[in-house]
Design a protein around this motif. Structure first.
Motif, PDB file in Angstrom:
ATOM      1  N   PHE A 470       0.842  -1.192   0.000  1.00  0.00           N
ATOM      2  CA  PHE A 470       0.000   0.000   0.000  1.00  0.00           C
ATOM      3  C   PHE A 470       0.883   1.250   0.000  1.00  0.00           C
ATOM      4  O   PHE A 470       1.734   1.427   0.878  1.00  0.00           O
ATOM      5  N   ALA A 471       0.642   2.141  -0.957  1.00  0.00           N
ATOM      6  CA  ALA A 471       1.461   3.345  -1.070  1.00  0.00           C
ATOM      7  C   ALA A 471       1.325   4.236   0.147  1.00  0.00           C
ATOM      8  O   ALA A 471       2.277   4.910   0.550  1.00  0.00           O
ATOM      9  N   VAL A 472       0.160   4.245   0.767  1.00  0.00           N
ATOM     10  CA  VAL A 472      -0.089   5.151   1.870  1.00  0.00           C
ATOM     11  C   VAL A 472       0.576   4.690   3.169  1.00  0.00           C
ATOM     12  O   VAL A 472       0.629   5.442   4.147  1.00  0.00           O
ATOM     13  N   LEU A 473       1.105   3.482   3.189  1.00  0.00           N
ATOM     14  CA  LEU A 473       1.743   2.948   4.393  1.00  0.00           C
ATOM     15  C   LEU A 473       3.269   3.023   4.334  1.00  0.00           C
ATOM     16  O   LEU A 473       3.952   2.384   5.122  1.00  0.00           O
ATOM     17  N   LYS A 474       3.808   3.816   3.402  1.00  0.00           N
ATOM     18  CA  LYS A 474       5.247   3.760   3.127  1.00  0.00           C
ATOM     19  C   LYS A 474       6.092   4.776   3.895  1.00  0.00           C
ATOM     20  O   LYS A 474       7.217   5.053   3.503  1.00  0.00           O
ATOM     21  N   ALA A 475       5.565   5.345   4.967  1.00  0.00           N
ATOM     22  CA  ALA A 475       6.409   6.205   5.801  1.00  0.00           C
ATOM     23  C   ALA A 475       7.412   5.318   6.526  1.00  0.00           C
ATOM     24  O   ALA A 475       7.027   4.474   7.336  1.00  0.00           O
ATOM     25  N   PRO A 476       8.697   5.466   6.262  1.00  0.00           N
ATOM     26  CA  PRO A 476       9.670   4.498   6.778  1.00  0.00           C
ATOM     27  C   PRO A 476       9.874   4.545   8.283  1.00  0.00           C
ATOM     28  O   PRO A 476      10.383   3.592   8.862  1.00  0.00           O
ATOM     29  N   ASP A 477       9.466   5.660   8.936  1.00  0.00           N
ATOM     30  CA  ASP A 477       9.748   5.815  10.363  1.00  0.00           C
ATOM     31  C   ASP A 477       8.484   5.913  11.206  1.00  0.00           C
ATOM     32  O   ASP A 477       8.531   6.355  12.346  1.00  0.00           O
ATOM     33  N   VAL A 478       7.329   5.533  10.639  1.00  0.00           N
ATOM     34  CA  VAL A 478       6.056   5.623  11.363  1.00  0.00           C
ATOM     35  C   VAL A 478       5.334   4.288  11.259  1.00  0.00           C
ATOM     36  O   VAL A 478       5.009   3.850  10.142  1.00  0.00           O
ATOM     37  N   PRO A 479       5.061   3.599  12.374  1.00  0.00           N
ATOM     38  CA  PRO A 479       4.226   2.390  12.306  1.00  0.00           C
ATOM     39  C   PRO A 479       2.872   2.729  11.689  1.00  0.00           C
ATOM     40  O   PRO A 479       2.182   3.647  12.151  1.00  0.00           O
ATOM     41  N   SER A 480       2.498   2.004  10.635  1.00  0.00           N
ATOM     42  CA  SER A 480       1.328   2.385   9.840  1.00  0.00           C
ATOM     43  C   SER A 480       0.466   1.170   9.534  1.00  0.00           C
ATOM     44  O   SER A 480       0.977   0.095   9.186  1.00  0.00           O
ATOM     45  N   ILE A 481      -0.859   1.362   9.646  1.00  0.00           N
ATOM     46  CA  ILE A 481      -1.801   0.302   9.286  1.00  0.00           C
ATOM     47  C   ILE A 481      -2.937   0.908   8.469  1.00  0.00           C
ATOM     48  O   ILE A 481      -3.215   2.109   8.538  1.00  0.00           O
ATOM     49  N   LEU A 482      -3.575   0.055   7.686  1.00  0.00           N
ATOM     50  CA  LEU A 482      -4.768   0.425   6.928  1.00  0.00           C
ATOM     51  C   LEU A 482      -5.897  -0.479   7.391  1.00  0.00           C
ATOM     52  O   LEU A 482      -5.773  -1.710   7.357  1.00  0.00           O
ATOM     53  N   VAL A 483      -6.978   0.133   7.856  1.00  0.00           N
ATOM     54  CA  VAL A 483      -8.120  -0.611   8.403  1.00  0.00           C
ATOM     55  C   VAL A 483      -9.268  -0.564   7.397  1.00  0.00           C
ATOM     56  O   VAL A 483      -9.740   0.526   7.041  1.00  0.00           O
ATOM     57  N   GLU A 484      -9.678  -1.717   6.919  1.00  0.00           N
ATOM     58  CA  GLU A 484     -10.897  -1.835   6.107  1.00  0.00           C
ATOM     59  C   GLU A 484     -12.014  -2.190   7.087  1.00  0.00           C
ATOM     60  O   GLU A 484     -12.109  -3.321   7.561  1.00  0.00           O
TER      61      GLU A 484
END
Length: 531
Positions: A470-484
């Protein structure tokens, strides 16, 4: 006397010869004119024709020149474009104006100062009712546009004049037909000076603290006033005097005006306060910096928005609307903790490109990034919530790969300036290369906590956190999730997403999952310098 048959034959031959001369005459005249123009020996200046020079028999004669353009019918003018729709998306971050047409449009623009205006000349247009709709689409609370004027500048060129409320840095570009949209001409009006998002977070926190303190003070003051307020004495009825009784004259005293002058002295004019010293300003800045460094910053990302509606349910519920409603409720719930401040990638109905969502999270050095969506599939039977994290390689499943490709195509529908998109695509690729296994590991921990809580509210599509690019989860220094949150394409789950009670349960589950993650994984100390 010649035989009648021979006489008829001679007459027929003469007629054929005359006809051949008539047919050949234009070619002879054209050749003669051509020679007269190109050969010095073709005339003597008096206009008399001279014998043509002998030519070698090298190649067959060229075909006759085409008829002059003047004798041909004039080419028809290109047809004008028709305006199909006009849309305006105002927001504090930027305002977008979209003109949708059946044919591509070309535009030129320039800025004028005193007062600020943006002038746009659009080619291939005539004034039409569809274009005049723009006048009624601008809202009074638009942060950038004060008004719109439109007129026919010259044939097939319409001039738009946008009266501005502040200086802007405009981006004007075209978009090819995609999805349900035809050709689009887009005007994005960004502020000339970008607001510092960290400073905005501090001001939001201080405003919330002031309002909370004022609310407590008001409630406390009202309670004290009720306790300390003395009881009013009972009103004494006027005495009834017998008829004929003379009242004594009051003693002479100062006039009412004099009494008023004595009792209410004029207050002296207030003295001007001292100007803030550089030391006090530095102290205030240091205090703000300390508050900022202690904050836990969470980036909430409601998917899609503006031109991009996202998925649409069977009854017409749009993904962009329901995820914004959930994100705003989650923001309010998280902000109730004085140590947390939420940064929204969008807080209204406008489009934010994928790379810009990532950039916003990194600018505030977010401790977490949570992107909220509502799924859709080709069959209405699909159901359940899912949580995704970034993958540094192949997707964890075909469904995860399909989902990532679908979400990554949001920029095509939402509309991104192609001159900037190429550069930002390279930036996103570089970010993916920088993504560390630690960031992905933390993202999986966060996703596991959130997924466990969502499973208490409704069905799960998968009971483990999935991974894809997912392109929106590509911050290298921030834990990131996408919730459907659910499948909006499922009629039953669409009804749940529309239900305020279900939204509240979903918000509580997301907040609990985030709190459980921080309880087990305290955020790192950060220094967020104010610009």
């Amino acid at each position: 006397m010649p035989h009648p048959f021979k006489l008829q034959r001679r007459q027929a031959l003469r007629a054929m010869g005359a006809l051949a001369l008539v047919l050949k005459a234009p070619q002879v005249i054209a050749a003669t004119n051509a020679v007269g123009k190109n050969s010095k020996t073709a005339g003597d200046g008096s206009g008399a024709l001279l014998p043509l020079p002998a030519q070698k028999k090298a190649a067959p004669a060229a075909s006759p020149a085409p008829a002059p353009a003047a004798s041909a019918a004039p080419a028809p003018a290109p047809a004008n474009s028709n305006i199909v729709a006009v849309r305006v998306w105002p927001a504090d971050e930027y305002t977008r104006v979209t003109l949708e047409s059946d044919k591509p449009l070309a535009a030129q623009h320039f800025l004028v100062e005193g007062p600020d205006r943006l002038v746009i000349d659009i080619e291939g247009l005539e004034l039409s009712p569809g274009l005049r709709e723009l006048l009624g689409k601008v809202r009074a609370d638009d942060p950038f546009i004060a008004g719109v004027r439109v007129g026919q500048n010259r044939p097939r060129v319409v001039r738009l004049v946008l009266d501005l409320k502040q200086p802007v840095a405009p981006q004007i570009f075209t978009l090819a037909p995609v999805a349900a949209y035809q050709n689009r001409l887009v005007f994005d009006l960004y502020p000339k000076v970008e607001v510092d998002p960290l400073l905005a977070l501090i001001r939001e926190k201080e405003k919330a603290e002031t309002e909370a303190a004022q609310s407590v003070q008001d409630a406390l003051g009202e309670m004290i006033a009720r306790i300390d307020k003395p009881a009013l004495p009972a009103a004494t009825p006027p005495a009834v005097l017998p008829p004929g009784t003379k009242l004594p004259k009051p003693a002479p005293g100062p006039s009412p005006a004099a009494s008023a002058a004595v009792q209410t002295p004029v207050p002296p004019p207030p003295l001007p306060g001292p100007a803030p010293s550089p030391a006090s300003t530095a102290a205030e800045t240091g205090l703000a910096q300390a508050k900022l460094d202690r904050l836990i910053v969470i980036a909430l990302d409601p998917g899609h928005g503006g031109e991009d509606p996202g998925a649409i349910g069977p009854s017409g519920l749009k993904e962009k609307d329901v995820v914004l409603a959930v994100a705003l409720q989650l923001r309010d719930r998280l902000n109730s903790n004085p140590n947390i401040r939420v940064m929204m990638t969008r807080d209204a109905d406008f489009f934010v490109p994928l790379h810009e969502r990532v950039r916003k999270a990194r600018r505030v050095q977010a401790d977490l990034f949570v992107s909220i969506h509502a799924d859709a599939f080709i069959t209405p039977k699909a159901r359940g919530a899912s949580v995704f994290a970034l993958s540094d390689g192949a997707a964890s499943s075909q469904t995860a790969r399909w989902m990532a490709n679908k979400e990554n195509a949001a920029d095509l529908v939402g509309g991104v300036n192609k001159d900037i998109a190429v550069k930002d695509a390279n930036v996103l690729k570089a970010m993916l290369d920088m993504s560390t296994s630690a960031q992905i590991r933390d993202s999986l921990k966060l996703g596991s906590e959130v997924l466990g809580q969502i499973g208490r509210v409704g069905n799960l599509h998968k009971r483990s956190v999935e991974q894809a690019g997912f392109a929106v989860l590509k911050a290298p220094d921030v834990p990131s999730i996408l919730v459907e949150t659910a499948f909006i394409s499922n009629p039953e789950e669409e009804a749940k997403l529309r239900d305020p009670d279900y939204q509240a349960k979903l918000v509580a589950a997301l907040a609990t999952g985030i709190a459980r993650y921080f309880a087990k994984n305290p955020p790192l100390a950060r220094h967020r310098p104010l610009s």
